[in-house]
Write a protein that holds these residues in place. Structure first.
Motif, short mmCIF file in Angstrom:
data_model
loop_
_atom_site.label_atom_id
_atom_site.label_comp_id
_atom_site.label_asym_id
_atom_site.label_seq_id
_atom_site.Cartn_x
_atom_site.Cartn_y
_atom_site.Cartn_z
N LYS A 87 0.83 -1.21 0.00
CA LYS A 87 0.00 0.00 0.00
C LYS A 87 0.86 1.26 0.00
O LYS A 87 0.47 2.28 -0.55
CB LYS A 87 -0.93 0.01 1.22
N LEU A 88 2.03 1.19 0.64
CA LEU A 88 2.91 2.35 0.73
C LEU A 88 3.88 2.48 -0.45
O LEU A 88 4.41 3.55 -0.70
CB LEU A 88 3.74 2.26 2.02
N ALA A 89 4.11 1.37 -1.15
CA ALA A 89 5.15 1.33 -2.19
C ALA A 89 4.80 2.18 -3.39
O ALA A 89 3.63 2.39 -3.72
CB ALA A 89 5.38 -0.12 -2.62
N TRP A 90 5.84 2.62 -4.09
CA TRP A 90 5.69 3.36 -5.34
C TRP A 90 6.01 2.40 -6.48
O TRP A 90 6.67 1.39 -6.30
CB TRP A 90 6.68 4.51 -5.40
N ARG A 91 5.57 2.74 -7.67
CA ARG A 91 5.87 1.98 -8.90
C ARG A 91 5.61 0.49 -8.71
O ARG A 91 6.52 -0.32 -8.75
CB ARG A 91 7.29 2.25 -9.35
N ARG A 107 11.37 2.44 -2.06
CA ARG A 107 10.85 3.79 -2.31
C ARG A 107 9.41 3.88 -1.84
O ARG A 107 8.59 3.04 -2.12
CB ARG A 107 10.94 4.12 -3.79
N GLY A 108 9.11 4.87 -1.10
CA GLY A 108 7.77 5.07 -0.56
C GLY A 108 7.57 4.47 0.81
O GLY A 108 6.57 4.71 1.48
N LEU A 109 8.54 3.66 1.26
CA LEU A 109 8.39 2.98 2.55
C LEU A 109 8.92 3.79 3.72
O LEU A 109 8.94 3.31 4.85
CB LEU A 109 9.07 1.61 2.50
N ARG A 110 9.31 5.01 3.47
CA ARG A 110 9.76 5.87 4.57
C ARG A 110 8.62 6.22 5.51
O ARG A 110 8.83 6.68 6.61
CB ARG A 110 10.35 7.16 4.01
N ARG A 111 7.40 5.97 5.03
CA ARG A 111 6.22 6.34 5.83
C ARG A 111 5.76 5.20 6.73
O ARG A 111 4.61 5.18 7.17
CB ARG A 111 5.09 6.72 4.86
N LEU A 112 6.61 4.24 7.04
CA LEU A 112 6.24 3.15 7.94
C LEU A 112 5.80 3.73 9.28
O LEU A 112 6.49 4.57 9.85
CB LEU A 112 7.42 2.21 8.18
#
Length: 172
Positions: A87-91, A107-112
């Motif tokens: 759900k958090l991942a990009w591309r 990428r995009g997982l910094r929002r854990l």
């Protein structure tokens, strides 16, 4: 399937046709017609599913297989292993080779933000550390025969046995 290797798009198309037939009995099924999710359909009959088998990707150079969607990581897709990370991942449509390059999968997982997301991250990271891409192209493997090749007899037998290789029920 017995003579030529199937391409990624043809596997997805075959699965779409199977799902639509099971849900509605026609070529197209949307919205309210889908009363049972595909993972439940794939469960063994003993566990309330229909035992519909799934195809698996044997990893080669990582150019053909989708990182998040194809079953290439110990018989599972990263989506199945870490649904919260997906759900958090990009591309999300990238292939394995592109996604593994320089840790692009992160990428995009910094929002854990939850313990479950962190646990899934660690589990996926641990599995990905051991992945080695090869020189040969990715291949499609029939999980229900010893040699990985489809045969009508193995398809017939699996119809009665069900999908016993998927051990999601053991996590309970």
């Amino acid at each position: 399937m017995t003579v030529f290797c199937l391409s990624k798009w043809s596997i997805k198309r075959i699965d779409k046709i199977r799902r639509n037939f099971l849900w509605k009995g026609s070529e197209e099924a949307r919205g309210g017609y889908c009363l049972v999710n595909w993972r439940r359909v794939q469960r063994p009959k003993q566990l309330g599913g229909l035992g519909v088998p799934d195809l698996v990707i044997s990893l080669g150079d990582g150019q053909r297989a989708s990182f998040w969607h194809d079953r290439w990581l110990q018989g599972q897709s990263p989506l199945q292993i870490a649904p919260d990370l997906y759900k958090l991942a990009w591309r999300k449509q990238e292939n394995i080779a592109t996604t593994l390059t320089n840790g692009q999968w992160r990428r995009g997982l910094r929002r854990l933000s939850t313990i479950e997301e962190i646990n899934q991250y660690i589990q996926l990271w641990d599995l990905l550390r051991e992945v080695q891409l090869g020189e040969q192209p990715d291949d499609i493997v029939w999980r229900f025969s010893a040699n990985g090749n489809y045969s009508s007899s193995s398809a017939y037998l699996i119809h009665f046995v069900g999908n016993i290789i998927d051990h999601d029920w053991q996590r309970l």
